[in-house]
Design an enzyme around this catalytic site. Structure first.
Site, short mmCIF file in Angstrom:
data_model
loop_
_atom_site.label_atom_id
_atom_site.label_comp_id
_atom_site.label_asym_id
_atom_site.label_seq_id
_atom_site.Cartn_x
_atom_site.Cartn_y
_atom_site.Cartn_z
N HIS A 119 0.85 -1.33 -0.01
CA HIS A 119 0.01 -0.18 -0.16
C HIS A 119 0.90 1.48 -0.05
O HIS A 119 0.61 2.19 0.44
CB HIS A 119 -0.98 -0.14 1.06
CG HIS A 119 -1.56 -1.24 1.42
ND1 HIS A 119 -2.90 -1.72 0.82
CD2 HIS A 119 -1.31 -2.36 2.15
CE1 HIS A 119 -3.28 -2.90 1.25
NE2 HIS A 119 -2.28 -3.30 2.02
N SER A 173 14.62 21.04 -16.95
CA SER A 173 13.32 21.61 -17.35
C SER A 173 14.07 23.32 -17.76
O SER A 173 14.96 23.65 -17.59
CB SER A 173 12.48 22.16 -15.82
OG SER A 173 11.89 23.36 -16.16
N LYS A 178 15.84 21.28 -11.66
CA LYS A 178 15.33 20.04 -12.16
C LYS A 178 15.93 19.14 -12.89
O LYS A 178 16.93 19.51 -13.81
CB LYS A 178 14.01 20.39 -13.02
CG LYS A 178 12.78 20.86 -12.34
CD LYS A 178 11.99 20.17 -11.18
CE LYS A 178 11.31 18.97 -11.60
NZ LYS A 178 10.12 19.43 -12.23
N ASN A 188 14.88 15.57 -14.53
CA ASN A 188 13.68 14.64 -14.58
C ASN A 188 13.93 13.24 -15.35
O ASN A 188 14.67 13.16 -16.26
CB ASN A 188 12.65 15.16 -15.48
CG ASN A 188 12.46 16.65 -15.13
OD1 ASN A 188 12.39 16.97 -13.92
ND2 ASN A 188 12.04 17.84 -16.06
N GLU A 212 9.69 7.60 -17.47
CA GLU A 212 8.33 8.14 -17.45
C GLU A 212 7.78 7.81 -19.03
O GLU A 212 6.60 7.51 -18.89
CB GLU A 212 8.48 9.57 -17.35
CG GLU A 212 8.39 10.00 -15.77
CD GLU A 212 8.54 11.61 -15.69
OE1 GLU A 212 7.79 12.29 -16.30
OE2 GLU A 212 9.61 12.02 -15.44
#
Ligand code: ARG
Length: 463
Positions: free
Chosen positions: A161, A282, A288, A290, A295
């Site tokens: 969970h 970014s 940033k 990423n 993704e």
């Protein structure tokens, strides 16, 4: 009668040429030219069998071979002049062959239809791609093993969970993905058996009246068997659907791993770093970094799942035998192969560019009472029924939480308030190392077991 300036192979019975729009709508050459080399391979085997069965002459066979060899060179060098007017890869090649070698080229299609031809081409193509993908899966599995090996004693919190559950070896966590990819490989290898059957000889749908030898063509092309029913051979694409389902599962597994990499790389976790070459910055936020690759893998999983649904839907309403609907099988199939191939390639490299941060993993495992189950198991081993042990530990956790400390930081007399069965051997049980070492059976997270699992996995890959 309208003049038939149309060069379509089937235009003889038509009174007017096909409308331009329709030509463009029905043509597949833009995408099925990818099948050119397997189409030639299939034609060579077909022609050889025709000659062996004296259906065409050996001179025809020689001419066909010479013509196809030249066409193959033209295709490879990029000089082949693909024409939309000629609809698809098959008619483009046949027309060129006839231009090059004359009547022998016109005889190649004896005892054959584009229906069994295209089904054969896709199977030859897919068989080759499956072999590539199996090798790429193995490479990724090796990358996982290389990362797991030095990390059998690296401890991070295991979650259920997404709440801290129990401490787990990082290598054990990675090995879960090894298992998934191993099943994925098994699925591809199994699907390959059903891909590797020859449709040729089914002709348009019922077979052919020429004295052909299908088994000979199968042998020449390396197929394990011939398709046993001509109607089925030209019309079903279940082998492509099965392959795409297996591909969707690989993507799904990698999507789950991607989700974890993304979380782990977030500063909130800080468990790993992914090499800069797999990340982007970014354009507005200078701080940033990423994780674009994981993704995108997660995103592209949706695309492959979509191809699976497209192929299933393509098939479901079709009566026997071949229908033009089946021309729509190619783009989803090709894109599935391309997406998965690129994904597996980049993923193996990316796994090799991961830096593990064991201190951050350990700090996280020390939060959230990850060894509470170990305390309960300890009490059970001393004779307390599990439900009572569970209750006692729950109260101890609440107490520690109020004090803002870990279970292992509670004094012995404090712990004994919750059960008189607790003695000072409890502190070995409450450590992260103790928790891992206790799960010492096949499939458990004890470093000893994980080391054995890695050794088994290496052997499996070598075998
Ligand atoms: N381009 C077609 C396909 O991909 C080849 C078979 C066409 N057969 C036919 N009878 N129109 O399915």
């Amino acid at each position: 009668m309208a003049t038939m300036q149309d060069n379509a192979a089937w235009s003889g019975r038509f009174n007017e040429p096909v409308a331009e729009l329709v030509k463009r709508y029905t043509a597949s050459v833009d995408f099925d030219q990818r099948l050119a080399l397997v189409d030639i391979q299939g034609s060579l085997a077909h022609a050889q069998m025709l000659a062996e069965c004296a259906i065409i002459s050996t001179q025809d066979l020689q001419d066909i071979r010479r013509g196809l060899a030249q066409i193959e060179n033209e295709v490879i060098s990029g000089d082949f002049d693909w024409q939309l007017d000629l609809e698809d890869v098959h008619l483009n090649i046949e027309k060129r062959l006839t231009t090059l070698v004359g009547d022998a080229g016109k005889r190649l299609h004896t005892g054959r239809s584009r229906n069994d031809q295209v089904a054969t081409d896709i199977r030859l193509y897919l068989r080759h791609e499956i072999d590539n993908l199996v090798a790429l899966l193995k490479n990724l599995q090796t990358a996982l093993l290389d990362l797991a090996e030095p990390n059998t004693h690296t401890i991070l919190p295991g979650f259920t969970h997404l709440q801290v559950a129990q401490p787990v070896s990082f290598a054990h966590h990675l090995m879960a993905y090894f298992e998934m990819l191993q099943r994925d490989t098994e699925r591809f290898v199994d699907a390959r058996r059903r891909v590797n059957r020859l449709p040729l000889g089914a002709a348009a749908l019922t077979g052919t009246s020429y004295p052909i030898k299908r088994e000979r063509v199968a042998e020449l092309l390396g197929f394990e068997a011939v398709c046993q029913n001509s109607l089925d051979a030209v019309s079903d694409r279940d082998f492509a659907i099965e392959f795409t389902a297996a591909a969707a599962l690989v993507m799904t597994h990698l999507s789950r791993l991607s989700e974890e990499l993304i979380l782990w790389m977030s500063p909130r976790f800080g468990f790993i770093d992914i090499a800069d070459r797999f990340c982007t910055g970014s354009s507005i936020m200078p701080q940033k970094k990423n994780p674009d690759v994981p993704e995108l893998v997660r995103g592209k999983t949706g695309r492959v799942n979509g191809h699976l649904v497209a192929l299933l839907t393509l098939m479901k309403g079709q009566p026997l035998a071949y229908n033009k609907d089946n021309q729509e099988d190619k783009e989803p199939l090709f894109d599935t192969v391309d997406t998965l191939t690129q994904t597996l390639r980049i993923y193996a490299d990316m796994m090799r560019g991961i830096t593990v941060k064991p201190d951050a993993m350990r700090a996280a495992a020390l939060q959230g009472y990850a060894t509470a189950t170990d305390l309960a198991d300890y009490l059970v081993k001393k004779g307390l029924p599990f439900r009572d042990a569970h209750e006692a530990v729950a109260l101890a956790v609440r107490h520690a939480e109020q004090k803002g400390c870990d279970l292992a930081e509670l004094k012995l007399d404090e712990l004994q308030q919750f059960s008189a069965l607790i003695t000072d051997d409890i502190y070995g049980v409450l450590t992260l190392e103790g928790s891992l070492a206790a799960r010492n059976h096949t499939g458990g997270t004890a470093p000893q077991q994980v080391t054995a699992a890695i050794a088994r996995a290496r052997k499996l890959l070598a075998g």
